[in-house]
Design a protein around this motif. Structure first.
Motif, PDB file in Angstrom:
ATOM      1  N   ALA A 136      -0.878   9.964  -3.801  1.00 20.43           N
ATOM      2  CA  ALA A 136      -1.943   9.126  -4.353  1.00 20.43           C
ATOM      3  C   ALA A 136      -3.252   9.893  -4.444  1.00 20.43           C
ATOM      4  O   ALA A 136      -4.016   9.741  -5.419  1.00 20.43           O
ATOM      5  N   VAL A 137      -3.540  10.736  -3.457  1.00 19.99           N
ATOM      6  CA  VAL A 137      -4.750  11.571  -3.495  1.00 19.99           C
ATOM      7  C   VAL A 137      -4.719  12.486  -4.708  1.00 19.99           C
ATOM      8  O   VAL A 137      -5.713  12.625  -5.437  1.00 19.99           O
ATOM      9  N   MET A 138      -3.589  13.127  -4.951  1.00 23.83           N
ATOM     10  CA  MET A 138      -3.489  14.037  -6.083  1.00 23.83           C
ATOM     11  C   MET A 138      -3.672  13.314  -7.417  1.00 23.83           C
ATOM     12  O   MET A 138      -4.353  13.796  -8.315  1.00 23.83           O
ATOM     13  N   LEU A 139      -3.063  12.140  -7.554  1.00 24.55           N
ATOM     14  CA  LEU A 139      -3.204  11.383  -8.797  1.00 24.55           C
ATOM     15  C   LEU A 139      -4.647  10.913  -9.000  1.00 24.55           C
ATOM     16  O   LEU A 139      -5.168  10.933 -10.120  1.00 24.55           O
ATOM     17  N   ALA A 140      -5.312  10.506  -7.920  1.00 26.66           N
ATOM     18  CA  ALA A 140      -6.710  10.079  -8.032  1.00 26.66           C
ATOM     19  C   ALA A 140      -7.607  11.250  -8.393  1.00 26.66           C
ATOM     20  O   ALA A 140      -8.549  11.110  -9.189  1.00 26.66           O
ATOM     21  N   ALA A 141      -7.343  12.421  -7.813  1.00 31.09           N
ATOM     22  CA  ALA A 141      -8.117  13.616  -8.158  1.00 31.09           C
ATOM     23  C   ALA A 141      -7.873  14.014  -9.608  1.00 31.09           C
ATOM     24  O   ALA A 141      -8.811  14.386 -10.334  1.00 31.09           O
ATOM     25  N   LEU A 142      -6.625  13.936 -10.046  1.00 30.90           N
ATOM     26  CA  LEU A 142      -6.302  14.235 -11.446  1.00 30.90           C
ATOM     27  C   LEU A 142      -7.046  13.289 -12.389  1.00 30.90           C
ATOM     28  O   LEU A 142      -7.574  13.720 -13.419  1.00 30.90           O
ATOM     29  N   LYS A 143      -7.061  12.014 -12.048  1.00 29.81           N
ATOM     30  CA  LYS A 143      -7.772  11.032 -12.878  1.00 29.81           C
ATOM     31  C   LYS A 143      -9.251  11.388 -12.988  1.00 29.81           C
ATOM     32  O   LYS A 143      -9.845  11.336 -14.077  1.00 29.81           O
ATOM     33  N   ALA A 144      -9.866  11.766 -11.870  1.00 26.27           N
ATOM     34  CA  ALA A 144     -11.282  12.141 -11.891  1.00 26.27           C
ATOM     35  C   ALA A 144     -11.503  13.386 -12.744  1.00 26.27           C
ATOM     36  O   ALA A 144     -12.484  13.464 -13.511  1.00 26.27           O
ATOM     37  N   MET A 145     -10.601  14.352 -12.646  1.00 23.41           N
ATOM     38  CA  MET A 145     -10.722  15.574 -13.439  1.00 23.41           C
ATOM     39  C   MET A 145     -10.605  15.276 -14.931  1.00 23.41           C
ATOM     40  O   MET A 145     -11.405  15.753 -15.747  1.00 23.41           O
ATOM     41  N   VAL A 146      -9.621  14.468 -15.290  1.00 16.14           N
ATOM     42  CA  VAL A 146      -9.401  14.147 -16.702  1.00 16.14           C
ATOM     43  C   VAL A 146     -10.588  13.388 -17.270  1.00 16.14           C
ATOM     44  O   VAL A 146     -11.084  13.699 -18.363  1.00 16.14           O
ATOM     45  N   GLU A 147     -11.073  12.400 -16.532  1.00 24.18           N
ATOM     46  CA  GLU A 147     -12.167  11.571 -17.030  1.00 24.18           C
ATOM     47  C   GLU A 147     -13.491  12.323 -17.077  1.00 24.18           C
ATOM     48  O   GLU A 147     -14.389  11.958 -17.841  1.00 24.18           O
ATOM     49  N   LYS A 187      -4.422   1.225  -5.467  1.00 16.98           N
ATOM     50  CA  LYS A 187      -3.353   0.605  -6.257  1.00 16.98           C
ATOM     51  C   LYS A 187      -2.151   1.538  -6.383  1.00 16.98           C
ATOM     52  O   LYS A 187      -0.996   1.113  -6.203  1.00 16.98           O
ATOM     53  N   VAL A 188      -2.416   2.801  -6.678  1.00 19.77           N
ATOM     54  CA  VAL A 188      -1.326   3.773  -6.826  1.00 19.77           C
ATOM     55  C   VAL A 188      -0.579   3.932  -5.509  1.00 19.77           C
ATOM     56  O   VAL A 188       0.658   3.981  -5.488  1.00 19.77           O
ATOM     57  N   LEU A 189      -1.298   4.013  -4.399  1.00 23.69           N
ATOM     58  CA  LEU A 189      -0.652   4.160  -3.101  1.00 23.69           C
ATOM     59  C   LEU A 189       0.235   2.952  -2.808  1.00 23.69           C
ATOM     60  O   LEU A 189       1.372   3.098  -2.329  1.00 23.69           O
ATOM     61  N   GLU A 190      -0.263   1.764  -3.089  1.00 25.65           N
ATOM     62  CA  GLU A 190       0.528   0.555  -2.850  1.00 25.65           C
ATOM     63  C   GLU A 190       1.813   0.565  -3.688  1.00 25.65           C
ATOM     64  O   GLU A 190       2.893   0.202  -3.207  1.00 25.65           O
ATOM     65  N   GLN A 191       1.699   1.005  -4.939  1.00 27.85           N
ATOM     66  CA  GLN A 191       2.879   1.081  -5.804  1.00 27.85           C
ATOM     67  C   GLN A 191       3.885   2.108  -5.292  1.00 27.85           C
ATOM     68  O   GLN A 191       5.097   1.861  -5.279  1.00 27.85           O
ATOM     69  N   LEU A 192       3.389   3.259  -4.858  1.00 21.36           N
ATOM     70  CA  LEU A 192       4.275   4.310  -4.356  1.00 21.36           C
ATOM     71  C   LEU A 192       5.011   3.858  -3.108  1.00 21.36           C
ATOM     72  O   LEU A 192       6.215   4.110  -2.948  1.00 21.36           O
ATOM     73  N   LEU A 193       4.312   3.179  -2.211  1.00 24.05           N
ATOM     74  CA  LEU A 193       4.919   2.728  -0.963  1.00 24.05           C
ATOM     75  C   LEU A 193       6.012   1.686  -1.207  1.00 24.05           C
ATOM     76  O   LEU A 193       6.942   1.548  -0.416  1.00 24.05           O
ATOM     77  N   ALA A 194       5.907   0.968  -2.318  1.00 23.27           N
ATOM     78  CA  ALA A 194       6.888  -0.081  -2.626  1.00 23.27           C
ATOM     79  C   ALA A 194       8.188   0.479  -3.195  1.00 23.27           C
ATOM     80  O   ALA A 194       9.169  -0.265  -3.331  1.00 23.27           O
ATOM     81  N   MET A 210     -17.223  14.891  -7.901  1.00 19.83           N
ATOM     82  CA  MET A 210     -16.721  13.959  -8.901  1.00 19.83           C
ATOM     83  C   MET A 210     -16.466  12.606  -8.242  1.00 19.83           C
ATOM     84  O   MET A 210     -16.125  12.528  -7.066  1.00 19.83           O
ATOM     85  N   THR A 211     -16.640  11.561  -9.015  1.00 24.88           N
ATOM     86  CA  THR A 211     -16.440  10.213  -8.497  1.00 24.88           C
ATOM     87  C   THR A 211     -14.953   9.893  -8.447  1.00 24.88           C
ATOM     88  O   THR A 211     -14.246  10.022  -9.452  1.00 24.88           O
ATOM     89  N   ILE A 212     -14.481   9.483  -7.294  1.00 20.68           N
ATOM     90  CA  ILE A 212     -13.083   9.115  -7.110  1.00 20.68           C
ATOM     91  C   ILE A 212     -12.942   7.602  -7.262  1.00 20.68           C
ATOM     92  O   ILE A 212     -13.687   6.832  -6.648  1.00 20.68           O
ATOM     93  N   ASP A 213     -12.013   7.187  -8.093  1.00 24.32           N
ATOM     94  CA  ASP A 213     -11.753   5.766  -8.334  1.00 24.32           C
ATOM     95  C   ASP A 213     -10.950   5.204  -7.161  1.00 24.32           C
ATOM     96  O   ASP A 213      -9.720   5.300  -7.137  1.00 24.32           O
ATOM     97  N   ILE A 214     -11.646   4.601  -6.202  1.00 26.39           N
ATOM     98  CA  ILE A 214     -10.990   4.111  -4.994  1.00 26.39           C
ATOM     99  C   ILE A 214     -10.012   2.963  -5.289  1.00 26.39           C
ATOM    100  O   ILE A 214      -8.895   2.959  -4.747  1.00 26.39           O
ATOM    101  N   PRO A 215     -10.386   1.988  -6.119  1.00 25.49           N
ATOM    102  CA  PRO A 215      -9.390   0.941  -6.439  1.00 25.49           C
ATOM    103  C   PRO A 215      -8.123   1.515  -7.060  1.00 25.49           C
ATOM    104  O   PRO A 215      -7.013   1.046  -6.762  1.00 25.49           O
TER     105      PRO A 215
END
Length: 392
Positions: A195-206, A13-20, A4-9
């Motif tokens: 962030a990895v889990m959220l990106a994987a979830l996004k790919a699964m949902v889409e 973005k999610v990782l940057e938000q989490l770190l903040a 599945m294609t992982i949305d790298i941007p």
């Protein structure tokens, strides 16, 4: 199996938000809210425990044997131990990390009166005053103090600010995303796993595809203090895959690229069958991977087993340089992990017996017991000569 294609941007973005978002263990309400809102955006069902751990779920083609991924939202930090006569604060660490990496760190102190910025300094911080004494000072939490960015020269001044013993101290991440894919920051352990889990979830949902079985996505809030996934699993979960950091250092086989699959940590070997499935999925999908063993490391998987959960466990990691310090990772590892998560979610269940908590031997697993084939010498097609006197 196509990846599945992982949305790298999105992942970045999610990782940057989490770190903040400051989230030392014990101060995780805000990051739990943030991740919950992100799950809302993805349209993923979730529940939040009393203290703030999150259990999300993607319904599968079958309910059992359910699978789960787990990462933790909490990070290292500190807590006010005492108020010093010089108006500064003595600290104790939250989680296991060296005061060597605390020296010079910018911080935020959360008091009843509000938040204050500050800096952790050695007790002897000025070379102009102490000369060689600053180099002779030992390393340890008793040799550092927190200087608050407010007028504070006595215990009375600290009380006036509203700061007290037990107040939480978050360590600023000092995050940098470099153009070559490297990410340098504190707290990549384990905000990168989240962030990895959220990106994987996004790919699964889409993708619109259902996973093979119900798949849970667990976010815990006290892994750094050893609690982790002690009370968030459901009885139908048969396999638990922790996503966390692998220590890339001399003597280790972890890398900052690809997936590092842990074969064992300080609590012992991971499940034989689930671990080898992770390896095989990497091979089948051309995901760069390597194996490693960690002597001084434990994850959410360990706390689940110690709490009595009868689940198969595995640990898949992104290589981190200088773990629990000024950490560095690479986006290649995060993408590879997200790809592996989606591949596992869509893969068939080989051990159907795992759908039941107790069963007979029918369908029970096997492990290799036969001797390896030693008929041929290395780099030779000729059989070994028979020993003198061997029978025909």
């Amino acid at each position: 199996m196509s990846l599945m294609t992982i949305d790298i941007p999105y992942l970045s973005k999610v990782l940057e938000q989490l770190l903040a978002i400051p989230s030392p263990t014990g101060y995780t309400d805000e990051i739990a809210r943030h991740v919950s809102k992100e799950l809302d955006k993805l349209g993923v069902f979730y529940e939040v425990t009393r203290r703030g751990a999150i259990r999300a779920k993607l319904a599968g083609k079958k309910h059992k044997p359910a699978r789960a991924f787990v990462s933790h939202l909490d990070t290292l930090g500190a807590q006010v131990k005492s108020l010093k006569d010089n108006g500064r604060l003595e600290l104790v660490p939250i989680g296991h990390w060296s005061a060597r990496f605390a020296e010079g760190a910018r911080t935020t102190v959360f008091s009843e009166s509000g938040a204050y910025s500050g800096t952790i300094l050695p007790n002897k911080a000025s070379g102009h005053t102490y000369n060689d004494g600053i180099d002779e000072l030992p390393v340890g939490w008793e040799y550092v103090e927190l200087r608050v960015d407010a007028y504070s020269k006595s215990v009375e001044d600290i009380h006036r600010l509203g700061i007290d013993i037990g107040d939480m101290v978050a360590i600023d991440p000092a995050t940098e995303f470099l153009e070559n894919g490297f990410i340098v920051s504190r707290h990549l352990d384990n905000k990168a796993g989240v962030a990895v889990m959220l990106a994987a979830l996004k790919a699964m949902v889409e993708s619109g595809k259902k996973p093979t079985v119900d798949t849970f996505w667990l976010f815990t809030i006290a892994e750094e203090t050893g609690h982790g996934a002690t009370s968030i699993l459901t009885p139908e979960i048969a396999s638990l895959v922790a996503i966390d950091n692998g220590t890339s250092a001399p003597g280790q086989n972890s890398e900052e690229f690809g997936v590092t699959i842990a074969m064992a940590d300080q609590t012992g070997p991971f499940d034989y069958h689930l671990t080898r499935k992770m390896v095989q999925l990497c091979k089948d999908n051309d995901i760069k991977h390597q194996k490693d063993v960690f002597r001084y490391y434990r994850s959410d998987a360990a706390s689940a087993i110690e709490a009595g959960a009868d689940v198969r466990t595995a640990l898949i990691t992104f290589g981190v340089d200088a773990s629990h310090g000024y950490e560095r990772i690479h986006m290649h590892a995060l993408r590879s992990l997200a790809e592996l998560c989606t591949s596992y979610s869509m893969s068939p269940v080989e051990i159907q017996r795992d759908a039941r908590e107790f069963a007979g031997l029918k369908g029970f697993t096997t492990q290799p017991t036969e001797d390896a084939d030693q008929d041929l010498a290395p780099d030779s097609e000729e059989p070994h000569p028979e020993p003198v006197g061997a029978q025909n």
